[in-house]
Design an enzyme around this catalytic site. Structure first.
Site, short mmCIF file in Angstrom:
data_model
loop_
_atom_site.label_atom_id
_atom_site.label_comp_id
_atom_site.label_asym_id
_atom_site.label_seq_id
_atom_site.Cartn_x
_atom_site.Cartn_y
_atom_site.Cartn_z
N SER A 43 -31.32 -15.15 89.22
CA SER A 43 -32.13 -16.35 88.99
C SER A 43 -31.23 -17.53 88.64
O SER A 43 -30.43 -17.45 87.71
CB SER A 43 -33.13 -16.12 87.86
OG SER A 43 -34.06 -15.12 88.22
N GLU B 281 -29.52 -20.88 84.46
CA GLU B 281 -29.33 -19.58 83.82
C GLU B 281 -27.95 -19.04 84.20
O GLU B 281 -27.31 -18.32 83.43
CB GLU B 281 -30.42 -18.60 84.24
CG GLU B 281 -30.34 -17.26 83.55
CD GLU B 281 -31.55 -16.38 83.80
OE1 GLU B 281 -31.38 -15.14 83.82
OE2 GLU B 281 -32.65 -16.91 83.97
N ARG C 288 -32.68 -16.07 76.85
CA ARG C 288 -31.49 -15.94 77.70
C ARG C 288 -30.25 -16.51 76.99
O ARG C 288 -29.40 -17.14 77.61
CB ARG C 288 -31.69 -16.63 79.06
CG ARG C 288 -32.93 -16.18 79.81
CD ARG C 288 -32.90 -14.69 80.14
NE ARG C 288 -34.14 -14.29 80.81
CZ ARG C 288 -35.14 -13.67 80.19
NH1 ARG C 288 -35.07 -13.42 78.90
NH2 ARG C 288 -36.23 -13.33 80.85
#
Length: 318
Positions: A222, A314, A172
């Site tokens: 998320s 995130e 990510r």
């Protein structure tokens, strides 16, 4: 910001707006005003806007679909560049797409044409630029898997093209996220496959998200990154073994840890840890950024004290 600089900015960016509330431009529907706001519809306009901001030392941030971001209640003291540059083209099994193209559009088109590589992204919110910047992934796939090259703007205002192995893609993460380099365009190469199988896979991912994710409430996706199994104490491996998944390497889902800590439903103002999917913080009505941030801190503290694991956000907090 002094009056002279304001006049200069408005001269160089004629469509500049002031005081635009950002909440409607985010999937969280949270956020105060941007000091300055500019919509760009072409790559050239995007490059020009970034160069002007940098020339005059004006903080800037690129916003497109507005997923995966939480905007402060006081807004953003600088320039929000609202990216609408969304041209794309396909030749054979190669795709070139600008930062503002919706991922949903690219998933549909590539699958329909029998181009294998984006079917895992069925239901993925947001645009290509944000997905490349954060190396978005799900169901074992990641954006980096099919990248050939990425075109971006460096700190000197120069348009640069680099190959996949220069992009520093991580979990990510990417060079573009680490350095704050705006993504302008990306090129991908796919493999040939049966269109119906690809479309069925993409639809199954969409159905999974609808069933498992709290899409009935505004959210940013998320909230926390999943936790690499390699960073988890060996004493916890047996406990977490039931939940470990490939994403694309072995990870412990943040949702599992949050559920095991009995944090489902925890609230702070109008923000709530989703009872449907605990790695989502949802806006159940009137949530402010401070509510979300306080809730994030409470979750992180609980997970750290109970499991000795440090969760990492995130979502970008702007």
């Amino acid at each position: 910001m002094n009056t002279l600089l304001i006049e200069i900015l408005k001269k160089e960016l004629p469509d500049l707006q002031e005081g635009v509330i950002l909440a409607p431009y985010t999937t969280f529907t949270i956020g105060g005003p941007a000091q300055y706001f500019l919509e760009v519809k072409t790559q050239e306009q995007l490059v020009h806007a970034v160069r002007v901001a940098r020339l005059h030392n004006v903080p800037f941030f690129l916003l497109a679909k507005g997923s995966n971001v939480l905007v402060s209640d006081v807004g953003f003291p600088g320039l929000i560049i609202y990216v609408r540059a969304n041209a794309w083209s396909i030749e054979g099994i190669s795709l070139k797409a600008e930062a503002g193209v919706l991922m949903s559009e690219l998933v549909e088109e590539t699958c329909k044409r029998g181009m294998k590589g984006f079917e895992w992204a069925g239901g993925l919110p947001g645009t290509l630029g944000g997905a490349v910047r954060g190396n978005a992934g799900a169901f074992g796939g990641e954006m980096k898997d099919n990248v050939v090259s990425v075109t971006y703007l460096n700190n000197q205002g120069e348009v640069q093209v680099i190959q996949k192995d220069e992009c520093a893609f991580g979990y990510r993460n990417s060079l573009f996220k680490e350095k704050g380099f705006p993504v302008l365009l990306a090129e991908f190469r796919f493999t040939e496959a049966d269109p119906k199988e690809l479309q069925d896979t993409a639809q199954s991912r969409i159905a999974y998200r609808k069933e498992r994710h709290p899409l009935e409430y505004p959210n940013a996706g998320s909230m926390f990154k999943n936790v690499p199994l390699s960073s988890v104490s060996e004493s916890l491996h047996e406990f977490v073994s039931q939940a470990v998944k490939q994403d694309p390497f072995p990870v412990v889902p943040a949702a599992f840890l949050i559920a095991q800590a009995n944090l489902k439903g925890m609230r702070e103002g109008g923000a709530q840890v989703s009872e449907k999917h605990p790695n989502y913080i949802v806006n159940i009505g009137g949530a402010r950024a401070k509510d979300v941030i306080n809730l994030v801190l409470r979750v992180k503290e609980k997970i750290a004290s109970q499991f000795g694991i440090q969760l990492e956000e995130e979502v970008t907090i702007l």
